[in-house]
Motif scaffolding. Sequence first.
Motif, mmCIF file in Angstrom:
data_model
loop_
_atom_site.group_PDB
_atom_site.id
_atom_site.type_symbol
_atom_site.label_atom_id
_atom_site.label_comp_id
_atom_site.label_asym_id
_atom_site.label_seq_id
_atom_site.Cartn_x
_atom_site.Cartn_y
_atom_site.Cartn_z
ATOM 1 N N ALA A 13 27.487 42.098 43.486
ATOM 2 C CA ALA A 13 28.112 42.508 44.743
ATOM 3 C C ALA A 13 28.478 41.297 45.591
ATOM 4 O O ALA A 13 29.559 41.254 46.193
ATOM 5 C CB ALA A 13 27.172 43.431 45.515
ATOM 6 N N ILE A 14 27.601 40.300 45.616
ATOM 7 C CA ILE A 14 27.888 39.079 46.377
ATOM 8 C C ILE A 14 29.079 38.347 45.779
ATOM 9 O O ILE A 14 29.970 37.883 46.490
ATOM 10 C CB ILE A 14 26.639 38.165 46.433
ATOM 11 C CG1 ILE A 14 25.555 38.819 47.290
ATOM 12 C CG2 ILE A 14 26.987 36.779 46.968
ATOM 13 C CD1 ILE A 14 24.213 38.126 47.226
ATOM 14 N N ARG A 15 29.120 38.260 44.436
ATOM 15 C CA ARG A 15 30.257 37.624 43.757
ATOM 16 C C ARG A 15 31.554 38.363 44.046
ATOM 17 O O ARG A 15 32.584 37.752 44.317
ATOM 18 C CB ARG A 15 30.005 37.570 42.248
ATOM 19 C CG ARG A 15 29.592 36.215 41.735
ATOM 20 C CD ARG A 15 29.631 36.133 40.210
ATOM 21 N NE ARG A 15 28.805 37.143 39.552
ATOM 22 C CZ ARG A 15 27.493 37.055 39.373
ATOM 23 N NH1 ARG A 15 26.837 36.009 39.805
ATOM 24 N NH2 ARG A 15 26.824 38.017 38.760
ATOM 25 N N ALA A 16 31.508 39.693 43.997
ATOM 26 C CA ALA A 16 32.701 40.497 44.256
ATOM 27 C C ALA A 16 33.194 40.291 45.683
ATOM 28 O O ALA A 16 34.403 40.167 45.924
ATOM 29 C CB ALA A 16 32.414 41.979 43.996
ATOM 30 N N GLN A 17 32.274 40.239 46.635
ATOM 31 C CA GLN A 17 32.646 40.009 48.031
ATOM 32 C C GLN A 17 33.263 38.626 48.202
ATOM 33 O O GLN A 17 34.262 38.455 48.899
ATOM 34 C CB GLN A 17 31.431 40.163 48.951
ATOM 35 C CG GLN A 17 31.744 39.963 50.417
ATOM 36 C CD GLN A 17 32.683 41.012 50.970
ATOM 37 O OE1 GLN A 17 32.734 42.128 50.490
ATOM 38 N NE2 GLN A 17 33.464 40.636 51.968
ATOM 39 N N ALA A 20 36.768 38.699 46.839
ATOM 40 C CA ALA A 20 37.669 39.400 47.761
ATOM 41 C C ALA A 20 38.032 38.510 48.941
ATOM 42 O O ALA A 20 39.190 38.461 49.360
ATOM 43 C CB ALA A 20 37.019 40.698 48.245
ATOM 44 N N GLN A 21 37.060 37.777 49.481
ATOM 45 C CA GLN A 21 37.333 36.869 50.596
ATOM 46 C C GLN A 21 38.248 35.736 50.166
ATOM 47 O O GLN A 21 39.125 35.313 50.915
ATOM 48 C CB GLN A 21 36.023 36.339 51.168
ATOM 49 C CG GLN A 21 35.242 37.387 51.924
ATOM 50 C CD GLN A 21 33.882 36.892 52.376
ATOM 51 O OE1 GLN A 21 33.396 35.856 51.939
ATOM 52 N NE2 GLN A 21 33.265 37.661 53.268
ATOM 53 N N SER A 22 38.067 35.244 48.952
ATOM 54 C CA SER A 22 38.915 34.172 48.427
ATOM 55 C C SER A 22 40.362 34.649 48.282
ATOM 56 O O SER A 22 41.296 33.946 48.639
ATOM 57 C CB SER A 22 38.366 33.700 47.091
ATOM 58 O OG SER A 22 39.212 32.740 46.522
ATOM 59 N N ARG A 23 40.540 35.863 47.747
ATOM 60 C CA ARG A 23 41.893 36.424 47.603
ATOM 61 C C ARG A 23 42.541 36.629 48.964
ATOM 62 O O ARG A 23 43.713 36.337 49.154
ATOM 63 C CB ARG A 23 41.848 37.728 46.826
ATOM 64 C CG ARG A 23 41.629 37.552 45.333
ATOM 65 C CD ARG A 23 41.851 38.855 44.569
ATOM 66 N NE ARG A 23 40.961 39.919 44.974
ATOM 67 C CZ ARG A 23 39.723 40.101 44.526
ATOM 68 N NH1 ARG A 23 39.219 39.263 43.641
ATOM 69 N NH2 ARG A 23 38.986 41.115 44.947
ATOM 70 N N ALA A 24 41.771 37.123 49.926
ATOM 71 C CA ALA A 24 42.298 37.333 51.274
ATOM 72 C C ALA A 24 42.734 36.007 51.895
ATOM 73 O O ALA A 24 43.776 35.927 52.540
ATOM 74 C CB ALA A 24 41.258 38.022 52.153
ATOM 75 N N ALA A 25 41.951 34.945 51.694
ATOM 76 C CA ALA A 25 42.306 33.627 52.225
ATOM 77 C C ALA A 25 43.585 33.113 51.574
ATOM 78 O O ALA A 25 44.453 32.552 52.249
ATOM 79 C CB ALA A 25 41.164 32.637 52.004
ATOM 80 N N ALA A 26 43.735 33.311 50.268
ATOM 81 C CA ALA A 26 44.943 32.876 49.565
ATOM 82 C C ALA A 26 46.159 33.632 50.079
ATOM 83 O O ALA A 26 47.236 33.054 50.266
ATOM 84 C CB ALA A 26 44.786 33.071 48.058
ATOM 85 N N LEU A 108 45.630 42.411 55.678
ATOM 86 C CA LEU A 108 44.779 43.289 56.482
ATOM 87 C C LEU A 108 43.980 44.261 55.624
ATOM 88 O O LEU A 108 42.856 44.620 55.955
ATOM 89 C CB LEU A 108 45.627 44.060 57.495
ATOM 90 C CG LEU A 108 46.250 43.211 58.600
ATOM 91 C CD1 LEU A 108 47.172 44.061 59.472
ATOM 92 C CD2 LEU A 108 45.186 42.552 59.451
ATOM 93 N N SER A 109 44.564 44.696 54.513
ATOM 94 C CA SER A 109 43.872 45.672 53.674
ATOM 95 C C SER A 109 43.071 45.019 52.539
ATOM 96 O O SER A 109 42.375 45.713 51.809
ATOM 97 C CB SER A 109 44.862 46.679 53.098
ATOM 98 O OG SER A 109 45.791 46.038 52.253
ATOM 99 N N ALA A 110 43.151 43.699 52.393
ATOM 100 C CA ALA A 110 42.480 43.018 51.276
ATOM 101 C C ALA A 110 40.972 43.194 51.315
ATOM 102 O O ALA A 110 40.341 43.362 50.278
ATOM 103 C CB ALA A 110 42.830 41.530 51.261
ATOM 104 N N GLY A 111 40.395 43.189 52.489
ATOM 105 C CA GLY A 111 38.948 43.311 52.587
ATOM 106 C C GLY A 111 38.441 44.704 52.260
ATOM 107 O O GLY A 111 37.397 44.868 51.649
ATOM 108 N N ASN A 112 39.195 45.732 52.648
ATOM 109 C CA ASN A 112 38.737 47.109 52.473
ATOM 110 C C ASN A 112 39.402 47.821 51.305
ATOM 111 O O ASN A 112 38.961 48.886 50.912
ATOM 112 C CB ASN A 112 39.004 47.913 53.751
ATOM 113 C CG ASN A 112 38.289 47.336 54.939
ATOM 114 O OD1 ASN A 112 37.230 46.747 54.804
ATOM 115 N ND2 ASN A 112 38.868 47.472 56.113
#
Length: 156
Positions: A13-17, A20-26, A108-112
């Motif tokens: 779960a930590i890796r997945a989060q 997701a944060q890395s993709r959102a930053a990109a 905006l939707s990348a996190g959720n």
Amino acid sequence: MFGAGPSGGLADAIRAQADAQSRAAALRIEHDSLTEYKGMVDALLEELSGSDADHKKLADGTLTQAALGRGFPEADAIYTSYSTVITELEGLSKGLAGQIEGLGIAVLSAGNGFADVDEETRRRMAAIAKEARAQYVPERDPYVEEQRKSAAGGTV
């Protein structure tokens, strides 16, 4: 100790989060780059719009094709080139605006995830995608040419 049992799920779960944060930053970086590029295109259009070479003034007859000269093909070529450049810049600006809006929604939707996006936003994303498909010209896509060369056995 962390690789097995219930705590392995926590690590996943930590890796997945983190992913997701890395993709959102990109996506944010790409969004900012496109916004800056669109600003440059819009600035060029704005500069042209204040001059006698404004496409609206050309359409209104302020600067006619005859004003560039008559009886020689160079004047016709200049007028045609200018009209083409203005049309292409306006299309580029409109296309970039759609891409930027779409990337903004994606960020905006990348996190959720897209499942939590409201219906109006879904419709807007669908409209942006439809417009992008309508404006797509495969002959201008360098990736398509790469694929063609690769399929033909050429080097990329």
